[in-house]
Scaffold this motif. Structure first.
Motif, PDB file in Angstrom:
ATOM      1  N   SER A 138     -20.485  17.241 -23.937  1.00  0.00           N
ATOM      2  CA  SER A 138     -20.934  18.632 -23.873  1.00  0.00           C
ATOM      3  C   SER A 138     -19.909  19.574 -23.248  1.00  0.00           C
ATOM      4  O   SER A 138     -20.063  20.787 -23.341  1.00  0.00           O
ATOM      5  CB  SER A 138     -22.230  18.729 -23.053  1.00  0.00           C
ATOM      6  N   TRP A 139     -18.901  19.038 -22.579  1.00  0.00           N
ATOM      7  CA  TRP A 139     -17.924  19.886 -21.893  1.00  0.00           C
ATOM      8  C   TRP A 139     -16.802  20.185 -22.869  1.00  0.00           C
ATOM      9  O   TRP A 139     -16.016  19.311 -23.215  1.00  0.00           O
ATOM     10  CB  TRP A 139     -17.402  19.197 -20.635  1.00  0.00           C
ATOM     11  N   LYS A 140     -16.698  21.446 -23.308  1.00  0.00           N
ATOM     12  CA  LYS A 140     -15.752  21.776 -24.374  1.00  0.00           C
ATOM     13  C   LYS A 140     -14.298  21.831 -23.933  1.00  0.00           C
ATOM     14  O   LYS A 140     -13.408  21.795 -24.772  1.00  0.00           O
ATOM     15  CB  LYS A 140     -16.153  23.072 -25.077  1.00  0.00           C
ATOM     16  N   TYR A 141     -14.035  21.889 -22.638  1.00  0.00           N
ATOM     17  CA  TYR A 141     -12.650  21.938 -22.160  1.00  0.00           C
ATOM     18  C   TYR A 141     -12.197  20.568 -21.676  1.00  0.00           C
ATOM     19  O   TYR A 141     -11.778  20.384 -20.548  1.00  0.00           O
ATOM     20  CB  TYR A 141     -12.502  22.991 -21.058  1.00  0.00           C
ATOM     21  N   SER A 142     -12.304  19.608 -22.565  1.00  0.00           N
ATOM     22  CA  SER A 142     -11.995  18.219 -22.247  1.00  0.00           C
ATOM     23  C   SER A 142     -11.477  17.524 -23.508  1.00  0.00           C
ATOM     24  O   SER A 142     -11.825  17.895 -24.617  1.00  0.00           O
ATOM     25  CB  SER A 142     -13.271  17.527 -21.756  1.00  0.00           C
ATOM     26  N   GLY A 143     -10.690  16.498 -23.308  1.00  0.00           N
ATOM     27  CA  GLY A 143     -10.185  15.709 -24.427  1.00  0.00           C
ATOM     28  C   GLY A 143     -11.088  14.539 -24.773  1.00  0.00           C
ATOM     29  O   GLY A 143     -10.689  13.656 -25.538  1.00  0.00           O
ATOM     30  N   TYR A 144     -12.299  14.520 -24.245  1.00  0.00           N
ATOM     31  CA  TYR A 144     -13.214  13.392 -24.443  1.00  0.00           C
ATOM     32  C   TYR A 144     -13.426  13.065 -25.929  1.00  0.00           C
ATOM     33  O   TYR A 144     -13.314  11.910 -26.330  1.00  0.00           O
ATOM     34  CB  TYR A 144     -14.562  13.674 -23.776  1.00  0.00           C
ATOM     35  N   ILE A 145     -13.737  14.064 -26.733  1.00  0.00           N
ATOM     36  CA  ILE A 145     -14.073  13.830 -28.141  1.00  0.00           C
ATOM     37  C   ILE A 145     -12.901  13.207 -28.903  1.00  0.00           C
ATOM     38  O   ILE A 145     -13.086  12.307 -29.726  1.00  0.00           O
ATOM     39  CB  ILE A 145     -14.539  15.145 -28.823  1.00  0.00           C
ATOM     40  N   ARG A 150     -10.891   8.126 -31.304  1.00  0.00           N
ATOM     41  CA  ARG A 150      -9.895   7.042 -31.303  1.00  0.00           C
ATOM     42  C   ARG A 150     -10.521   5.693 -30.963  1.00  0.00           C
ATOM     43  O   ARG A 150      -9.849   4.672 -30.972  1.00  0.00           O
ATOM     44  CB  ARG A 150      -8.793   7.337 -30.293  1.00  0.00           C
ATOM     45  N   GLY A 151     -11.817   5.697 -30.597  1.00  0.00           N
ATOM     46  CA  GLY A 151     -12.521   4.455 -30.335  1.00  0.00           C
ATOM     47  C   GLY A 151     -12.611   4.039 -28.880  1.00  0.00           C
ATOM     48  O   GLY A 151     -13.102   2.948 -28.581  1.00  0.00           O
ATOM     49  N   LEU A 152     -12.157   4.880 -27.953  1.00  0.00           N
ATOM     50  CA  LEU A 152     -12.236   4.526 -26.539  1.00  0.00           C
ATOM     51  C   LEU A 152     -13.670   4.578 -26.029  1.00  0.00           C
ATOM     52  O   LEU A 152     -14.058   3.798 -25.166  1.00  0.00           O
ATOM     53  CB  LEU A 152     -11.351   5.455 -25.699  1.00  0.00           C
ATOM     54  N   TYR A 153     -14.466   5.494 -26.590  1.00  0.00           N
ATOM     55  CA  TYR A 153     -15.856   5.651 -26.180  1.00  0.00           C
ATOM     56  C   TYR A 153     -16.749   5.436 -27.392  1.00  0.00           C
ATOM     57  O   TYR A 153     -16.355   5.737 -28.519  1.00  0.00           O
ATOM     58  CB  TYR A 153     -16.096   7.059 -25.625  1.00  0.00           C
ATOM     59  N   PRO A 154     -17.984   4.956 -27.180  1.00  0.00           N
ATOM     60  CA  PRO A 154     -18.893   4.797 -28.320  1.00  0.00           C
ATOM     61  C   PRO A 154     -19.220   6.164 -28.924  1.00  0.00           C
ATOM     62  O   PRO A 154     -19.365   7.140 -28.191  1.00  0.00           O
ATOM     63  CB  PRO A 154     -20.135   4.138 -27.718  1.00  0.00           C
TER      64      PRO A 154
END
Length: 169
Positions: A138-145, A150-154
């Motif tokens: 939900s945090w748009k100022y992050s590289g999470y997505i 790339r498969g690091l997170y489900p």
């Protein structure tokens, strides 16, 4: 106090910079955009690869790989250039005194893959830790997505695409 920074060419580095007094100034969308624009300009002057990032209301974390120069040059370019642009936005002159950033920044040279992954998780979970969101997607100022793709997170079942920072990777 004597601070020692280690510069290892080609290494990944975790950086943290905090706003003076932890003022949540980047709740202001215009200031957030100014910070991002300033960082993009600094990237052109002092090349680096953006590996991970999160920008919060009162601080930011970067995980970068410097490709020219060193990480101190990046921070020492970002801070005064942002402050100068911010003062201009406020109609202040260069003679007007302002302490926008905390004086020092935190750095950590990444030692191995596990260290890299730990710092990347720390960055991506920071908005949750500080109570801004319950889901890091939900945090748009992050590289999470990007790292989720790339498969690091489900993968999530549903999420809105955040703003693409276009770091030229």
């Amino acid at each position: 106090m004597n601070f020692r920074r280690y510069y290892i060419p080609g290494s990944a580095v975790f950086l943290t910079q905090v706003v003076e007094g932890r003022e949540p100034v980047f709740h202001n969308q215009e200031l957030m955009e100014l910070l991002l624009e300033t960082l993009r300009n600094v990237k052109n002057l002092h090349p680096f690869n953006m590996l991970g990032y999160v920008f919060l209301p009162d601080h930011f974390h970067l995980l970068i790989q410097v490709t020219g120069g060193n990480f101190s040059e990046i921070i020492h370019s970002l801070k005064p250039n942002f402050t100068k642009a911010y003062k201009s936005m406020l109609g202040l002159t260069s003679a007007d005194s302002m302490q926008f950033w905390q004086k020092r920044f935190w750095d950590h040279v990444i030692r191995n893959d596990r260290d890299f992954e730990n710092h990347l998780h720390y960055i991506h979970l920071n908005p949750v830790k500080h109570g801004y969101v319950t889901d890091p997607r939900s945090w748009k100022y992050s590289g999470y997505i990007k790292w989720e793709k790339r498969g690091l997170y489900p993968p999530a079942f549903e999420w809105d695409e955040p703003i693409d920072m276009d770091w030229g990777e």
